[in-house]
Design an enzyme around this catalytic site. Structure first.
Site, mmCIF file in Angstrom:
data_model
loop_
_atom_site.group_PDB
_atom_site.id
_atom_site.type_symbol
_atom_site.label_atom_id
_atom_site.label_comp_id
_atom_site.label_asym_id
_atom_site.label_seq_id
_atom_site.Cartn_x
_atom_site.Cartn_y
_atom_site.Cartn_z
ATOM 1 N N GLY A 138 -19.691 23.072 12.154
ATOM 2 C CA GLY A 138 -19.704 21.919 13.043
ATOM 3 C C GLY A 138 -19.428 20.616 12.350
ATOM 4 O O GLY A 138 -20.066 19.602 12.647
ATOM 5 N N GLY A 139 -18.470 20.614 11.427
ATOM 6 C CA GLY A 139 -18.031 19.377 10.800
ATOM 7 C C GLY A 139 -16.941 18.710 11.613
ATOM 8 O O GLY A 139 -16.610 19.146 12.726
ATOM 9 N N ILE A 183 -19.530 8.491 5.844
ATOM 10 C CA ILE A 183 -20.202 7.444 6.606
ATOM 11 C C ILE A 183 -21.350 6.805 5.820
ATOM 12 O O ILE A 183 -21.343 5.584 5.598
ATOM 13 C CB ILE A 183 -20.681 7.979 7.968
ATOM 14 C CG1 ILE A 183 -19.487 8.438 8.806
ATOM 15 C CG2 ILE A 183 -21.479 6.899 8.707
ATOM 16 C CD1 ILE A 183 -18.448 7.385 9.067
ATOM 17 N N ARG A 341 -17.384 14.310 -18.898
ATOM 18 C CA ARG A 341 -17.005 15.383 -19.825
ATOM 19 C C ARG A 341 -15.630 15.143 -20.422
ATOM 20 O O ARG A 341 -15.427 15.315 -21.619
ATOM 21 C CB ARG A 341 -17.034 16.728 -19.101
ATOM 22 C CG ARG A 341 -16.619 17.917 -19.971
ATOM 23 C CD ARG A 341 -16.761 19.230 -19.209
ATOM 24 N NE ARG A 341 -15.942 19.239 -18.002
ATOM 25 C CZ ARG A 341 -14.675 19.637 -17.963
ATOM 26 N NH1 ARG A 341 -14.069 20.032 -19.073
ATOM 27 N NH2 ARG A 341 -14.003 19.627 -16.836
ATOM 28 N N GLY A 414 -18.241 18.531 -8.720
ATOM 29 C CA GLY A 414 -17.354 19.347 -7.896
ATOM 30 C C GLY A 414 -18.101 19.980 -6.732
ATOM 31 O O GLY A 414 -19.314 19.829 -6.586
ATOM 32 N N GLU A 462 -9.194 17.662 0.435
ATOM 33 C CA GLU A 462 -10.531 17.764 1.017
ATOM 34 C C GLU A 462 -10.894 16.417 1.636
ATOM 35 O O GLU A 462 -11.683 15.645 1.095
ATOM 36 C CB GLU A 462 -11.543 18.175 -0.056
ATOM 37 C CG GLU A 462 -11.272 19.559 -0.628
ATOM 38 C CD GLU A 462 -12.302 19.975 -1.672
ATOM 39 O OE1 GLU A 462 -13.273 19.223 -1.899
ATOM 40 O OE2 GLU A 462 -12.124 21.051 -2.267
ATOM 41 N N HIS A 594 0.062 -14.543 4.646
ATOM 42 C CA HIS A 594 -0.553 -15.358 3.598
ATOM 43 C C HIS A 594 -1.739 -16.143 4.144
ATOM 44 O O HIS A 594 -1.662 -16.677 5.246
ATOM 45 C CB HIS A 594 0.485 -16.329 3.034
ATOM 46 C CG HIS A 594 0.004 -17.122 1.862
ATOM 47 N ND1 HIS A 594 -0.196 -16.554 0.621
ATOM 48 C CD2 HIS A 594 -0.331 -18.432 1.752
ATOM 49 C CE1 HIS A 594 -0.626 -17.492 -0.210
ATOM 50 N NE2 HIS A 594 -0.727 -18.634 0.451
#
Length: 621
Positions: A138-139, A183, A341, A414, A462, A594
Site C-alpha cells: 500500500g505504498g 514527506i 566507507r 542501503g 527508487e 530576474h
C-alpha cells in the site's frame, strides 16, 4: 467482458454527450474521436447501442435515466454512489506517447507491440476469481495502480501490512514516502532551513525578542509531523473506499500465481484469488552485520517519529538518505557526523557529490569520517523516555581502530527489496539473486499475470513519482487497452541536503564514458543565490550549475545539475525541456526571470575544456 462501443459515434454524439459527461469529463469537447469502454453492458445498453433513430429519439427525449445504471459494472455492486468513470481513449495517439530516448537524441514512441496480448488485453474473467486485480503493498505506486484499475471497472483489493522495526516503530497506510520517507524528510529539512532563516533575518533588521538565542523543540516538531502524516493515512483509506477498492490490513503471501494468503495482526487468516497480481512492496533499510546494530541502532524508519531528541548522532553511510538526515539534524543543532566507507552518493554525479560534501562540512558543521566502517556498537546507558542513551561505537579506519561515543547511531547503508518473504518462489516469479529484486519487462514478470512496480524492480529508479507513473500506466494497459508504457529515462530527482542538489539526465562521468571525452562539452558556473540569504553571502562558495552537452548531436543537453537553494523546483522546471530534447542554444535563447537562481542556466558561458576559472557573475549583467 468489456464491451466496446465505437459505432456511429459521430451520429450519436448529441445523445452520448450528456451521458458521458455524467460519468467522465473527456479531455476534449468532441466525442467523435473516442472509443468508450463499458463494463458488462446490459440488455438495455446493448439495445441503446444497436437502436434505430426512432428508438434513439425516444431515449433522448426521456433522459439518460432510462438506461439502467446498475448494469454498468463497478466493484462492490452495492454502493449507492455513482459508478466509477467510463474511461475514453482517444483514437489519435491513444496507445503511444512521444518521449525522448536515453541519450535525448531522438523522439520515439514508447509503446508495447500489438503482438503482446498478455500485456494489453483488458478482458478479465470476473466469475473465476475473487478479484480482477490484487495489489500487494500500500505504498504510493500500489495505491495509484489500485485506484486507477478500480476506476476502469476492475474489482480490486490492496493488501498492506507494516512489520515493526527492531525498536518497535510502525506506521499506517501509504508506504515509505508518506510515513518514513519523502514527506517527513522534507518537513524536517524545512525545519532546519527555518533555523537558518532566523539567522538570515538578522541581516534584514529582525531581532529576537529579549535578545535570546533561538531554541528548537524536537518533540513539538515530531508531533506536528506525525499529526500531518496520520491525516494522510486517513485520506488514503477514504480514497480507496471512494473508488470501491477493498483495503485489507494483513501480511500477504503468494500461494501460487493466482492465490494470496494473508494474516493480520490478530492472527486472522484470509485467502483470495485474483486474475492479475501486482507486487508493490517496496523496500526497507538495511542493517550492517555487526554486533549491536539492530539492538541499539536506528534507521530512517525510526528517526521521523523518534520520541526524544537524538543528541550527538552518527549517520553511517554515504547514501542520499544518510546525507539528508545528517543535514537536517545538524541544522536543528545536533552534533552530527557522517561515516563514509568509500564515496559519497554512489550513482550520482561525483563532481556534484563532492561539492555537497564540502558544503556540508564547511558551511553546515557536519563532520565526516572517511574510509571507515563500524565494527560494533555497545550500550553504555540505555534509552529512556524523553532521553537518548549513550553508545560506544568501535570502527576501523584505514586499518586502525577508532572508538567514539554517540547518543544515536543511524544506519543508512542501503535498502533491501521486500521480496524474500512474500511467496514469489511459489508463484514461479524470478528475482535477481544478488539484489532480491524482480526482473520485469514493462512491469510484467516472467509469470504473465503477475506484475511489479517501484522499488522491487531490478535496475529501476527508487523514486515515488516513478512508481506512481508506472502504476497508473500499467492499470490502463491491463484494464483499458492502452499500450502506453512508462519511460524510465530522463527522470528528474533532488537530494535534500542543506544545499539542495537537483539533477536530470546523465552524470558527467557517465556521459564521458558513453560519448567520449572529445564529444562532451560541459558548461558550468558558480552563482550567488538570491532566493535565500543574499546579504549574508550564504552559499556563494557552493552554489553551482552545469549543463552536459553532446557535441555529436548539436550540443543536445544530456545532463543538467544544480547545487543551491530550491534545487528541486529548478530541476522540475527544466525537466520538460530536457525530456523534449533541449539543446544548449535553447537554453541560451531562453529569457531568464530576474532575479532568480534558475536564470543562471540561461547564461552559462564558461566551458570546462577552456580551463577558465569560475567566478561569481555580476548582478544584472
Amino acid at each position: 467482458m468489456i464491451g466496446t462501443f465505437s459505432t456511429s459515434v459521430r451520429t450519436l454524439s448529441p445523445l452520448l454527450s450528456p451521458l458521458l459527461r455524467h460519468y467522465y469529463r473527456p479531455p476534449t469537447t468532441s466525442l467523435s474521436n473516442h472509443k468508450v469502454f463499458f463494463s458488462s453492458p446490459s440488455k438495455a445498453l446493448r439495445q441503446f447501442i444497436q437502436a434505430d433513430r426512432a428508438f434513439l429519439q425516444r431515449i433522448r427525449s426521456s433522459g439518460v435515466s432510462t438506461i439502467n445504471q446498475s448494469s454498468l459494472r463497478y466493484v462492490s455492486g452495492t454502493s449507492s454512489k455513482m459508478p466509477p468513470p467510463i474511461f475514453p481513449i482517444p483514437d489519435e495517439r491513444a496507445n503511444t506517447v512521444a518521449t525522448t530516448s536515453s541519450d535525448a537524441s531522438a523522439s520515439v514512441h514508447h509503446q508495447i507491440s500489438p503482438q503482446s496480448p498478455a500485456k494489453t488485453s483488458p478482458v478479465v474473467d470476473g466469475d473465476k476469481f475473487d478479484y480482477d486485480f490484487v495489489v500487494i503493498g500500500g505504498g504510493s505506486g500500489g495505491l495509484a495502480a489500485s485506484k486507477e484499475a478500480s476506476r476502469l471497472g476492475a474489482k480490486v483489493a490492496v493488501f498492506d501490512y507494516v512489520q515493526p522495526t527492531p525498536i518497535g516503530t510502525k506506521w499506517g497506510l501509504g508506504g515509505t514516502c508518506v510515513n518514513v520517507g519523502c514527506i517527513p524528510k522534507k518537513m524536517m529539512h524545512q525545519a532546519s532551513l527555518l533555523g537558518e532563516a532566523i539567522e538570515d533575518a538578522k541581516s534584514y533588521g529582525w531581532e529576537l525578542a529579549g535578545g535570546g538565542d533561538k531554541k528548537h523543540n524536537w518533540g513539538a516538531m515530531v508531533q506536528s509531523i506525525q499529526d500531518f502524516i496520520h491525516s494522510l493515512n486517513w485520506k488514503y483509506k477514504v480514497a480507496l473506499r471512494d473508488v470501491n477498492v477493498s483495503y485489507i490490513n494483513s501480511y500477504a503471501k503468494l500461494i501460487d500465481k493466482n492465490h494470496i494468503h494473508a494474516v493480520n495482526a490478530k492472527g486472522k487468516e484470509v485467502t483470495v484469488s485474483a486474475a492479475k497480481i501486482l507486487i508493490a512492496t517496496g523496500g526497507r533499510p538495511k542493517y550492517p552485520e555487526i554486533p549491536g546494530a539492530k539492538e541499539y541502532g536506528i534507521t530512517s524508519d525510526d528517526i521521523f517519529s523518534l520520541q526524544y531528541p537524538p543528541g550527538k548522532t552518527l549517520c553511517v553511510g554515504a547514501s542520499y538518505v544518510s546525507l539528508e538526515c545528517a543535514g537536517f539534524l545538524a541544522g536543528l543543532g545536533f552534533d552530527t557526523t557522517v561515516m563514509v566507507r568509500s564515496i559519497l552518493l554512489r550513482g550520482f554525479d561525483q563532481d556534484m557529490a563532492e561539492r555537497i560534501g564540502r558544503a556540508m562540512e564547511e558551511s553546515h558543521h557536519v563532520k565526516f569520517i572517511r574510509g571507515a566502517v563500524p565494527s560494533k556498537i555497545e550500550e553504555i546507558e540505555p534509552r529512556q523516555d524523553g532521553k537518548a542513551g549513550r553508545l560506544r561505537v568501535t570502527s576501523t579506519q584505514n586499518g586502525k581502530e577508532i572508538v567514539e561515543e554517540y547518543n544515536t547511531v543511524l544506519f543508512a547503508v542501503g535498502r533491501d527489496a521486500c521480496t524474500s518473504t512474500i511467496g514469489l518462489e511459489k508463484a514461479g516469479v524470478k528475482v535477481n539473486p544478488d539484489s532480491g529484486k524482480i526482473n520485469a519487462e514493462y512491469e510484467q514478470t516472467n509469470v504473465p499475470n503477475i506484475y511489479a512496480i517501484g522499488d522491487v524492480l531490478d535496475g529501476r529508479p527508487e523514486l515515488t513519482p516513478v512508481a506512481i507513473q508506472a502504476g497508473n500506466k500499467l492499470a490502463r494497459r491491463l484494464f483499458a487497452g492502452s499500450k502506453v508504457v512508462y519511460d524510465y529515462e530522463m527522470v528528474p530527482t533532488t537530494v535534500f541536503t542543506p544545499v539542495e542538489y537537483g539533477c536530470i539526465g546523465l552524470a558527467e562521468e557517465v556521459a564521458l564514458k558513453k560519448y567520449g571525452k572529445d564529444n562532451i562539452e560541459v558548461y558550468h558556473g558558480r552563482y550567488r543565490p538570491v532566493t535565500t540569504r543574499p546579504i549574508a553571502g550564504y552559499g556563494e562558495e557552493h552554489c553551482y550549475a552545469k549543463l552536459i552537452c553532446n557535441k555529436l548531436d548539436d550540443e543536445r543537453v544530456v545532463g543538467l545539475h544544480v547545487l543551491g537553494p530550491n534545487a528541486g523546483e529548478i530541476t522540475q522546471g527544466f525537466a520538460l525541456g530536457m525530456r523534449l530534447g533541449a539543446k544548449k542554444r535553447d537554453f541560451d535563447d531562453l529569457t531568464g526571470i530576474h532575479p532568480t537562481d534558475a536564470e543562471n542556466f540561461v547564461s552559462l558561458l564558461i566551458t570546462r575544456s577552456s580551463g577558465v576559472d569560475l567566478s561569481l557573475p555580476q548582478c544584472c549583467g
